[in-house]
Design a protein around this motif. Sequence first.
Motif, PDB file in Angstrom:
ATOM      1  N   UNK A 249     -30.681   7.780  19.679  1.00 29.45           N
ATOM      2  CA  UNK A 249     -31.769   7.377  20.517  1.00 29.45           C
ATOM      3  C   UNK A 249     -32.345   8.535  21.411  1.00 29.45           C
ATOM      4  N   UNK A 250     -31.477   9.568  21.245  1.00 33.00           N
ATOM      5  CA  UNK A 250     -31.887  10.720  22.360  1.00 33.00           C
ATOM      6  C   UNK A 250     -31.816  12.013  21.556  1.00 33.00           C
ATOM      7  N   UNK A 251     -31.527  12.195  20.241  1.00 37.00           N
ATOM      8  CA  UNK A 251     -31.577  13.403  19.636  1.00 37.00           C
ATOM      9  C   UNK A 251     -31.066  13.052  17.948  1.00 37.00           C
ATOM     10  N   UNK A 252     -30.104  13.962  17.775  1.00 34.71           N
ATOM     11  CA  UNK A 252     -29.592  14.007  16.346  1.00 34.71           C
ATOM     12  C   UNK A 252     -28.232  14.601  16.315  1.00 34.71           C
ATOM     13  N   UNK A 253     -27.264  14.217  15.555  1.00 30.15           N
ATOM     14  CA  UNK A 253     -26.037  14.949  15.427  1.00 30.15           C
ATOM     15  C   UNK A 253     -25.740  15.307  13.946  1.00 30.15           C
ATOM     16  N   UNK A 254     -25.394  16.452  13.685  1.00 27.74           N
ATOM     17  CA  UNK A 254     -25.007  16.960  12.433  1.00 27.74           C
ATOM     18  C   UNK A 254     -23.766  16.419  12.060  1.00 27.74           C
ATOM     19  N   UNK A 255     -23.476  15.860  10.741  1.00 27.35           N
ATOM     20  CA  UNK A 255     -22.516  15.156  10.309  1.00 27.35           C
ATOM     21  C   UNK A 255     -22.123  15.925   8.834  1.00 27.35           C
ATOM     22  N   UNK A 256     -22.571  17.149   8.260  1.00 28.89           N
ATOM     23  CA  UNK A 256     -22.323  17.612   7.095  1.00 28.89           C
ATOM     24  C   UNK A 256     -21.680  19.018   7.584  1.00 28.89           C
ATOM     25  N   UNK A 257     -21.194  19.623   6.529  1.00 32.37           N
ATOM     26  CA  UNK A 257     -20.652  21.236   6.844  1.00 32.37           C
ATOM     27  C   UNK A 257     -21.370  22.076   5.963  1.00 32.37           C
ATOM     28  N   UNK A 258     -22.524  21.574   5.392  1.00 29.62           N
ATOM     29  CA  UNK A 258     -23.093  22.611   4.621  1.00 29.62           C
ATOM     30  C   UNK A 258     -23.694  23.710   5.425  1.00 29.62           C
ATOM     31  N   UNK A 259     -23.735  25.034   5.098  1.00 27.45           N
ATOM     32  CA  UNK A 259     -24.026  26.022   5.783  1.00 27.45           C
ATOM     33  C   UNK A 259     -25.568  26.372   5.983  1.00 27.45           C
ATOM     34  N   UNK A 260     -26.493  25.464   5.156  1.00 27.36           N
ATOM     35  CA  UNK A 260     -27.775  25.349   5.749  1.00 27.36           C
ATOM     36  C   UNK A 260     -28.163  24.479   6.969  1.00 27.36           C
ATOM     37  N   UNK A 261     -27.376  23.749   7.514  1.00 26.08           N
ATOM     38  CA  UNK A 261     -27.709  23.136   8.732  1.00 26.08           C
ATOM     39  C   UNK A 261     -26.351  22.904   9.571  1.00 26.08           C
ATOM     40  N   UNK A 262     -25.160  23.448   9.183  1.00 29.13           N
ATOM     41  CA  UNK A 262     -24.318  23.329  10.225  1.00 29.13           C
ATOM     42  C   UNK A 262     -22.901  24.499   9.686  1.00 29.13           C
ATOM     43  N   UNK A 263     -23.381  25.709   9.466  1.00 23.24           N
ATOM     44  CA  UNK A 263     -22.287  26.472   9.155  1.00 23.24           C
ATOM     45  C   UNK A 263     -21.998  27.232  10.500  1.00 23.24           C
ATOM     46  N   UNK A 264     -21.244  28.517  10.422  1.00 22.79           N
ATOM     47  CA  UNK A 264     -21.239  29.187  11.652  1.00 22.79           C
ATOM     48  C   UNK A 264     -22.157  30.273  11.981  1.00 22.79           C
ATOM     49  N   UNK A 265     -23.171  29.537  12.330  1.00 21.96           N
ATOM     50  CA  UNK A 265     -24.690  30.328  12.326  1.00 21.96           C
ATOM     51  C   UNK A 265     -25.107  29.667  13.432  1.00 21.96           C
ATOM     52  N   UNK A 266     -26.317  30.492  13.721  1.00 26.33           N
ATOM     53  CA  UNK A 266     -27.403  29.751  14.844  1.00 26.33           C
ATOM     54  C   UNK A 266     -28.565  29.164  14.064  1.00 26.33           C
ATOM     55  N   UNK A 267     -29.094  28.171  14.401  1.00 24.07           N
ATOM     56  CA  UNK A 267     -30.128  27.413  13.663  1.00 24.07           C
ATOM     57  C   UNK A 267     -31.454  26.991  14.668  1.00 24.07           C
ATOM     58  N   UNK A 268     -32.441  27.176  14.371  1.00 22.94           N
ATOM     59  CA  UNK A 268     -33.929  26.806  14.886  1.00 22.94           C
ATOM     60  C   UNK A 268     -34.120  25.306  14.357  1.00 22.94           C
ATOM     61  N   UNK A 269     -34.469  24.504  15.237  1.00 20.01           N
ATOM     62  CA  UNK A 269     -34.832  23.177  14.985  1.00 20.01           C
ATOM     63  C   UNK A 269     -36.391  22.814  15.307  1.00 20.01           C
ATOM     64  N   UNK A 270     -36.885  22.029  15.062  1.00 20.92           N
ATOM     65  CA  UNK A 270     -38.214  21.225  15.735  1.00 20.92           C
ATOM     66  C   UNK A 270     -37.949  19.921  15.291  1.00 20.92           C
ATOM     67  N   UNK A 271     -38.335  19.064  16.229  1.00 21.20           N
ATOM     68  CA  UNK A 271     -38.378  17.476  15.967  1.00 21.20           C
ATOM     69  C   UNK A 271     -39.374  16.936  16.662  1.00 21.20           C
TER      70      UNK A 271
END
Length: 288
Positions: A249-271
């Motif tokens: 209701x107030x954002x999103x949470x990453x649940x997978x471990x794929x490197x494209x969305x939730x690896x040991x990296x920094x990610x840009x997002x737009x929503x």
Amino acid sequence: ILMVKDDGVVEWGLADSGRGIKEELNLNDTSATETVAQSLLSFDTDGFTVGSDGTWNTSASVYLGTGWKASATSGIAVNSGVSHTSETPTNVAHGLGTTPTMVWAKATSTTGGWYVYHDKVTTAVSNHLFFDTTALETTLTNAWGVHTSTNTILDHLPTATYVVYSFARIPGFSDWGEYTGNANADGPFVYTGFAPKWVVVKRTTTTADAWNVKSKPTNEPYNVRDDYFSLNAPTGTQEFSGYQIDYLSNGFKLRGTGVSTNGASVYFYMAFAERPFGGSGVSQARAR
């Protein structure tokens, strides 16, 4: 602004009211504007009408359609026909009344990449991303000027005629920024202040990677969700558990471990929000 993508191997189509209907750009390539008679036929008061062109209307295909109305209220400006000479600053009056925190600039008169500025890039006047590639942050010295509450400023971008889309964050409607992945199924929570409908994630450090589009789909009515598109490619809907996401209701949470969305990296997002601005009889969108 309207962008569409079908669930097959067909390019992304984009049109806007500034350049006019039937004037098509493709997010996943560098082509100049192309006049396509059977693409977008009209912007309507309750939606839009498309013709028979395959990018916009392939028989039996299911389409993702994403549209925004440009206004100071929505924090979005469209400037078309912007004549720019490289290394000569071009002021683009956006009318937003506040400084843009994200800009998309695309040459329309010739081939050229989709330059993407956001306010978390390493160096504001020189760094950018490209929608049409998987590249990490790219440096072009003085690509931009220092944007202001009056003007978006192009500087060392290549000489061409451009369309420029300027965006300002609007609470309850739009948000973009960065998060750091943890390579864990209990991934980071990203606060947006609203229930997202449309989320894009792009890895910006470590290794080049795709732009992952996560639109809350009707065929995945509940969390967790793992369908996605790639903004930089003509591929259709894909499904991968490593890219799982919860819409909250107030954002999103990453649940997978794929490197494209939730690896040991920094990610840009737009929503962008599922129910922007609310209104009479409109309740807050909830997680499901």
